[in-house]
Scaffold this motif. Structure first.
Motif, PDB file in Angstrom:
ATOM      1  N   GLY A   1       8.277  15.901   8.885  1.00  0.00           N
ATOM      2  CA  GLY A   1       7.279  14.849   8.741  1.00  0.00           C
ATOM      3  C   GLY A   1       6.670  14.413  10.059  1.00  0.00           C
ATOM      4  O   GLY A   1       5.687  13.689  10.070  1.00  0.00           O
ATOM      5  N   TYR A   2       7.247  14.858  11.194  1.00  0.00           N
ATOM      6  CA  TYR A   2       6.623  14.549  12.484  1.00  0.00           C
ATOM      7  C   TYR A   2       5.726  15.698  12.903  1.00  0.00           C
ATOM      8  O   TYR A   2       6.021  16.841  12.604  1.00  0.00           O
ATOM      9  CB  TYR A   2       7.687  14.317  13.562  1.00  0.00           C
TER      10      TYR A   2
ATOM     11  N   THR B   1       9.210   6.836   0.050  1.00  0.00           N
ATOM     12  CA  THR B   1      10.573   7.140   0.487  1.00  0.00           C
ATOM     13  C   THR B   1      10.539   7.966   1.770  1.00  0.00           C
ATOM     14  O   THR B   1       9.721   8.883   1.889  1.00  0.00           O
ATOM     15  CB  THR B   1      11.319   7.927  -0.610  1.00  0.00           C
ATOM     16  N   ARG B   2      11.420   7.649   2.714  1.00  0.00           N
ATOM     17  CA  ARG B   2      11.585   8.473   3.916  1.00  0.00           C
ATOM     18  C   ARG B   2      13.084   8.606   4.203  1.00  0.00           C
ATOM     19  O   ARG B   2      13.855   7.676   3.933  1.00  0.00           O
ATOM     20  CB  ARG B   2      10.947   7.833   5.151  1.00  0.00           C
TER      21      ARG B   2
ATOM     22  N   ASP C   1       0.895   5.416  12.286  1.00  0.00           N
ATOM     23  CA  ASP C   1      -0.021   4.691  11.403  1.00  0.00           C
ATOM     24  C   ASP C   1      -0.055   5.331  10.020  1.00  0.00           C
ATOM     25  O   ASP C   1      -1.047   5.932   9.618  1.00  0.00           O
ATOM     26  CB  ASP C   1      -1.417   4.668  12.050  1.00  0.00           C
ATOM     27  N   THR C   2       1.052   5.209   9.290  1.00  0.00           N
ATOM     28  CA  THR C   2       1.096   5.680   7.902  1.00  0.00           C
ATOM     29  C   THR C   2       1.377   4.473   7.012  1.00  0.00           C
ATOM     30  O   THR C   2       1.870   3.448   7.479  1.00  0.00           O
ATOM     31  CB  THR C   2       2.197   6.737   7.678  1.00  0.00           C
ATOM     32  N   ALA C   3       1.047   4.610   5.720  1.00  0.00           N
ATOM     33  CA  ALA C   3       1.218   3.473   4.798  1.00  0.00           C
ATOM     34  C   ALA C   3       2.662   2.978   4.832  1.00  0.00           C
ATOM     35  O   ALA C   3       2.923   1.771   4.933  1.00  0.00           O
ATOM     36  CB  ALA C   3       0.814   3.887   3.380  1.00  0.00           C
ATOM     37  N   PHE C   4       3.630   3.906   4.774  1.00  0.00           N
ATOM     38  CA  PHE C   4       5.048   3.530   4.753  1.00  0.00           C
ATOM     39  C   PHE C   4       5.391   2.662   5.968  1.00  0.00           C
ATOM     40  O   PHE C   4       6.035   1.617   5.861  1.00  0.00           O
ATOM     41  CB  PHE C   4       5.905   4.804   4.745  1.00  0.00           C
ATOM     42  N   LYS C   5       4.922   3.100   7.115  1.00  0.00           N
ATOM     43  CA  LYS C   5       5.313   2.387   8.339  1.00  0.00           C
ATOM     44  C   LYS C   5       4.522   1.105   8.556  1.00  0.00           C
ATOM     45  O   LYS C   5       5.044   0.142   9.111  1.00  0.00           O
ATOM     46  CB  LYS C   5       5.238   3.337   9.529  1.00  0.00           C
TER      47      LYS C   5
ATOM     48  N   GLU D   1       0.858  -1.193   0.000  1.00  0.00           N
ATOM     49  CA  GLU D   1       0.000   0.000   0.000  1.00  0.00           C
ATOM     50  C   GLU D   1       0.892   1.240   0.000  1.00  0.00           C
ATOM     51  O   GLU D   1       2.067   1.165   0.335  1.00  0.00           O
ATOM     52  CB  GLU D   1      -0.926   0.023   1.222  1.00  0.00           C
ATOM     53  N   THR D   2       0.315   2.361  -0.390  1.00  0.00           N
ATOM     54  CA  THR D   2       1.068   3.609  -0.389  1.00  0.00           C
ATOM     55  C   THR D   2       0.093   4.740  -0.121  1.00  0.00           C
ATOM     56  O   THR D   2      -1.114   4.525  -0.050  1.00  0.00           O
ATOM     57  CB  THR D   2       1.821   3.783  -1.725  1.00  0.00           C
ATOM     58  N   ASP D   3       0.629   5.967   0.087  1.00  0.00           N
ATOM     59  CA  ASP D   3      -0.262   7.124   0.243  1.00  0.00           C
ATOM     60  C   ASP D   3       0.394   8.336  -0.396  1.00  0.00           C
ATOM     61  O   ASP D   3       1.427   8.199  -1.065  1.00  0.00           O
ATOM     62  CB  ASP D   3      -0.620   7.360   1.728  1.00  0.00           C
ATOM     63  N   THR D   4      -0.192   9.503  -0.187  1.00  0.00           N
ATOM     64  CA  THR D   4       0.279  10.680  -0.921  1.00  0.00           C
ATOM     65  C   THR D   4       1.706  11.075  -0.540  1.00  0.00           C
ATOM     66  O   THR D   4       2.349  11.822  -1.275  1.00  0.00           O
ATOM     67  CB  THR D   4      -0.646  11.884  -0.668  1.00  0.00           C
TER      68      THR D   4
END
Ligand code: FAD
Length: 246
Positions: free
Chosen positions: A245-246, A59-60, A81-85, A52-55
């Motif tokens: 991003g935090y 990459t982080r 709770d983000t797609a990346f994590k 899955e991914t989001d906007t």
């Protein structure tokens, strides 16, 4: 115009992961032979074909929490709770990710006559773990003070190993402080309350012309930067890394 980017890009396999504080995990990736970095630098990690991914994309940026002499590339992050994590959390071992870097210059100064004062809030500890384990391994002569603020000991990544490191490096002093002990189930006999001018002054009485380093979520970095300025520290002696991003 200079030509295209020259920094390394490589594929690396996830070798292991473990919880290093409540809701905080460390991830160890294979380190390619010949790839080096300086303690305090960061990398960009890209998930390849994530489920899955989001906007925000795949990459982080992460500071490298391991020291250059350690076997793996370790990063650590708060598992929000983000797609990346969500993907990273359950990524099967031996899955390949793309890594670019190293980047950044939050590295220890050369002049060992000047002490280093590291200010970390929570996950901002990552580049400092690398710097501190390198300093211990190479027996660097720098005096290093780590001020490390968390809500509770449960939330403090690497706290135990950073305490133990004092036994290996007589030039290093850890001042950990907790700001939310009322919600903790662990004993705590150290400092409490925010990192402020009073706390710094108490431990830095004999530290002549320190260089200050601040890392962590942007709001925390800004707050500590202002605190240092208010305490009379010049911007020339302050180095920062903002975890956007935090
Ligand atoms: C040099 C560097 C080193 C870092 N080191 C670490 C580390 O060691 N450990 C760690 O946990 N994190 C580190 N970070 C932060 C990390 O890259 C992620 O942004 C963070 O972990 C949040 O990711 P997320 O998936 O939880 O949230 P995200 O999905 O990334 O986003 C959360 C929120 O932040 C906003 N946002 C995202 N990117 C930006 C941006 N560029 N500017 C402004 N707002 C933005 C989003 O819109 C969203 O509202 C580092 C960042 C940088 C730049």
């Amino acid at each position: 115009m200079s030509s295209a980017a020259t920094w390394p890009i490589f594929m690396a396999k996830l070798k292991s992961r473990q919880e290093v504080a409540e809701g905080t995990m460390a991830f160890h990736f294979e380190k390619p032979a010949g790839w080096t970095f300086k303690a305090g630098q960061f990398i960009d990690i890209t998930l390849l074909e994530p489920s899955e991914t989001d906007t925000e994309g795949n990459t982080r940026g992460f500071s490298i929490a391991s020291a250059p002499h350690e076997e793996t590339i370790m990063v650590a992050t708060r598992m929000r709770d983000t797609a990346f994590k969500r993907v990273l959390k359950i990524l099967p071992l031996d899955t390949t990710v793309k890594i670019e870097g190293p980047f950044g210059n939050l590295t220890l100064h050369n002049n060992a006559a000047r002490p280093a004062v590291l200010l970390a809030g929570g996950i901002g500890i990552t580049p400092f773990r690398s710097i501190l384990f390198r300093a211990a391994k190479e027996k660097l002569p720098h005096r290093i003070f780590l001020f490390y603020s968390n809500r509770r000991p449960e939330d403090a990544p690497f706290l135990g190993s950073l305490q133990q490191l004092e036994n290996e490096n007589p030039n290093y002093k850890l001042i950990a402080t907790m700001t939310g002990m009322e919600n903790s189930h662990q004993p705590w006999h150290g400092e409490t309350g925010l990192i402020n001018g009073e706390l710094l002054a108490r431990y830095l009485q004999n530290a002549v012309l320190p260089i200050y380093y601040i890392a962590g979520p942007a709001s925390m970095v800004k707050g500590l930067h202002t605190m240092l300025n208010d305490a009379g520290v010049d911007d020339d002696d302050i180095r920062t890394e903002e975890f956007v991003g935090y």
